[in-house]
Design an enzyme around this catalytic site. Structure first.
Site, PDB file in Angstrom:
ATOM      1  N   ASP A 185       0.900  -1.142   0.000  1.00 56.15           N
ATOM      2  CA  ASP A 185       0.000   0.000   0.000  1.00 56.15           C
ATOM      3  C   ASP A 185       0.942   1.196   0.000  1.00 56.15           C
ATOM      4  O   ASP A 185       1.528   1.541   1.031  1.00 56.15           O
ATOM      5  CB  ASP A 185      -0.881   0.004   1.255  1.00 56.15           C
ATOM      6  CG  ASP A 185      -1.882   1.149   1.198  1.00 56.15           C
ATOM      7  OD1 ASP A 185      -1.468   2.288   0.918  1.00 56.15           O
ATOM      8  OD2 ASP A 185      -3.074   0.913   1.414  1.00 56.15           O
ATOM      9  N   HIS A 186       1.132   1.814  -1.173  1.00 53.99           N
ATOM     10  CA  HIS A 186       2.267   2.738  -1.265  1.00 53.99           C
ATOM     11  C   HIS A 186       2.081   3.983  -0.396  1.00 53.99           C
ATOM     12  O   HIS A 186       3.042   4.673  -0.091  1.00 53.99           O
ATOM     13  CB  HIS A 186       2.585   3.096  -2.716  1.00 53.99           C
ATOM     14  CG  HIS A 186       1.687   4.114  -3.341  1.00 53.99           C
ATOM     15  ND1 HIS A 186       0.481   3.803  -3.898  1.00 53.99           N
ATOM     16  CD2 HIS A 186       1.812   5.452  -3.481  1.00 53.99           C
ATOM     17  CE1 HIS A 186      -0.086   4.895  -4.370  1.00 53.99           C
ATOM     18  NE2 HIS A 186       0.694   5.919  -4.137  1.00 53.99           N
ATOM     19  N   HIS A 248      -5.796   2.766   0.767  1.00 50.30           N
ATOM     20  CA  HIS A 248      -5.044   3.928   1.267  1.00 50.30           C
ATOM     21  C   HIS A 248      -5.792   4.686   2.368  1.00 50.30           C
ATOM     22  O   HIS A 248      -5.233   4.988   3.419  1.00 50.30           O
ATOM     23  CB  HIS A 248      -4.758   4.907   0.128  1.00 50.30           C
ATOM     24  CG  HIS A 248      -4.065   4.289  -1.051  1.00 50.30           C
ATOM     25  ND1 HIS A 248      -3.084   3.346  -0.911  1.00 50.30           N
ATOM     26  CD2 HIS A 248      -4.193   4.491  -2.386  1.00 50.30           C
ATOM     27  CE1 HIS A 248      -2.646   2.983  -2.113  1.00 50.30           C
ATOM     28  NE2 HIS A 248      -3.309   3.669  -3.023  1.00 50.30           N
TER      29      HIS A 248
END
Ligand SMILES: NC(=O)C1=CN([C@@H]2O[C@H](COP(=O)(O)OP(=O)(O)OC[C@H]3O[C@@H](n4cnc5c(N)ncnc54)[C@H](OP(=O)(O)O)[C@@H]3O)[C@@H](O)[C@H]2O)C=CC1
Ligand SMILES: O=C1O[C@H](COP(=O)(O)O)[C@@H](O)[C@H](O)[C@H]1O
Length: 500
Positions: A185-186, A248
């Site tokens: 999950d950047h 996110h």
């Protein structure tokens, strides 16, 4: 970063010619190389269908990607050659059994030649329907279990809903242990997101007032100016709820709302995050209708330029009912947060590219200072995630001069406004952590599962009630109902209000 050099290893990128690899992975790996954070012996192998030689792969895929997307592009003359010496290309189709056998020979020869000692990372930068077949192909060809350690990196989306996510997880767990699975999950790799725990748990100011006694509401906005760009085929199936909220935005909620973990150990942090997700008040159809707003952009203007409606974007259905905007109000049913609304908002083709978390504190009773002293604003703590990185606290103070007029002032810390600060990209930190074997900034299966449990009923309620799309013009802050969601609670979206 600066936590030392990772173990020697091979990093295999399935989908090594794709958009994600070009936009994020090569620039991140190159920046790590420039900063000296790659292992001493490392082989990076891109796997794709197209026919490239090693040289044409460097020249046509990697170099242009670094020129366009790396923050260290000006240093290419000094560093590219050395970096390219670690990059290989292997042509194969994911569905070709023989391809895996050939690849195994290539991989083991390369490991012997470079001293990469059998430690293997498999990065699945391919469409989700390929995840299972790649893992099976690696198993059948006996590339896993690896002679040294092994890790797999899974790109989002992790499933389409809870049943598909659970099935994907079963495939992965047939070949990897949970701690070998790195679900990206950047947002968790972004500097200011990593800072949330520090701000909360390393400052006496905040922790005592971080609860429903003092906090009025929390607002999380992640807005984008861009439309779906070239990802219409994926996005039209996913939509903003699955693309941004399920992962996110809910991850940001966990970091804002979690209890202090027993230690900074990965499992302790994940344990606290998952408790937040499990405490989300589930929504039935009525609650979805009241508390969740969906939108899709029509034609409009961004930066003074006319832009197309979503339904005319590339690879998008002309009658699509996919949402490009979501605003929602959620509640966390635990002792710390009961009664505090969390307002979340995300969308494409909005007026700004901005991600911010705003904590609004409760107002004091107006016993001493009333309206005639000025506009008394609630105290805010604003965590700026991007494009500006930093925090500020909004306070009320006396305006200088001979009167008692009160004005809002800011104690402002802007991290990337400081001269010389050039924050690493999220993918730099995440790739570095995969190589070091630190899964803290990745999502554990039970977090993914709990997030789907919250999101699936929203998607189901929407499926039962077709929307009237488009309902906002590109360049607006979503449909009017998104404003009503907060206005009917006597509030407004701060971030927008502040920008006026
Ligand atoms: N792009 C982005 O910004 C983001 C992407 N993601 C996720 O990352 C993943 C990849 O996305 P993206 O890079 O955009 O996709 P692209 O369509 O740009 O790239 C797909 C890649 O997969 C390869 N590929 C496809 N089919 C096969 C096959 N049968 N055999 C071998 N290789 C194959 C392609 O190789 P070839 O070129 O040779 O055909 C190409 O390298 C997806 O899961 C996506 O959801 C997640 C977040 C952001
Ligand atoms: O994961 C995704 O994130 C991007 C937004 O990321 P950011 O780092 O630029 O905020 C979004 O555009 C994309 O649709 C989504 O898949």
């Amino acid at each position: 970063m600066g936590l030392g050099k990772p173990d020697n290893c091979v990093l295999v990128i399935f989908g090594g010619t794709g958009d994600l690899a070009r936009r994020k992975l090569y620039p991140a790996l190159y920046n790590l190389h420039v900063d000296g954070f790659l292992p001493d012996a490392v082989g990076i192998i891109a796997v794709g269908r197209r026919g490239f030689t090693r040289e044409s792969f460097h020249d046509e895929i990697v170099l242009p990607s670094l020129k366009k997307f790396s923050r260290r592009a000006s240093e290419l003359d000094a560093f590219f050659k050395d970096f390219a010496d670690r990059l290989y290309y292997f042509q194969a189709d994911i569905y070709d059994e023989e391809g895996y056998k050939r690849f195994k020979r290539f991989l083991t020869e390369l490991e012997d030649a470079t001293g990469c000692t059998g430690n293997r990372i498999f990065y699945l930068a391919v469409a989700p329907e390929h995840f299972g077949p790649v893992v099976r192909g690696l198993q059948d060809a006996e590339m896993i279990p690896a002679p040294g350690w092994q890790r797999v990196v899974i790109e989002k989306p992790f499933g389409y809903d809870l049943p598909s996510a659970a099935e994907l997880n079963r495939h992965l767990r047939a070949a990897f242990r949970e701690e070998e699975i790195y679900r990206i999950d950047h947002y968790l790799g972004k500097e200011m997101i990593q800072n949330i725990m520090v701000i909360r748990f390393a400052n006496t100011f905040f922790e005592p007032v971080w609860n429903n006694k003092y906090i009025d509401n929390v607002q999380i906005t992640s807005a984008e100016r861009v439309g779906v760009e070239d990802r219409g085929d994926y996005y039209d199936r996913a939509g903003a709820l699955r693309d941004m909220v399920q992962n996110h935005l809910l991850q940001l909620v966990t970091l804002v709302a979690m209890e202090p973990p027993a230690s900074l150990a990965t499992e302790d942090i994940h344990d606290e995050k998952v408790k937040v997700l499990r405490s989300l008040r589930p929504m039935d159809e009525g609650a979805v209708n009241r508390n969740v707003v969906r939108g899709q952009y029509g034609a409009g203007e961004i930066n003074g330029q006319k832009v197309l409606p979503y339904r005319k974007e590339k690879k998008v259905s002309p009658v699509s009912n996919t949402e490009t905007f979501v605003a929602l109000k959620l509640f966390i049913e635990n002792f710390r947060w009961v009664g505090v609304p969390f307002y979340l908002r995300t969308g494409k083709r909005l007026p700004a590219k901005v991600t911010e978390i705003i904590i609004q504190f409760k107002s004091l009773p107006d016993i001493l200072y009333f309206k005639e002293y000025g506009e008394l604003r609630p105290n805010l703590l604003v965590i700026r995630v991007q494009p500006l990185e930093g925090i500020y606290v909004q306070l009320n103070a006396k305006r200088p001069g001979n009167n008692n007029y009160i004005i809002p002032i800011r104690l402002d810390f802007c991290q990337n406004c400081e001269v010389g600060v050039n924050s690493p990209e999220a993918y730099e930190r995440l790739l570095y952590d995969v190589m070091r074997g630190d899964p803290t900034l990745f999502t554990r299966w039970d977090e993914v599962e709990a997030a789907w449990r919250f999101v699936d009923p929203i998607a189901a309620a929407w499926a039962a009630r077709p929307p009237l799309f488009p309902n906002y013009a590109a360049g607006q802050w979503g449909p009017p109902a998104a404003q009503e969601l907060v206005i009917r609670d006597g509030r407004y979206w701060w971030q927008e209000h502040e920008m006026q």
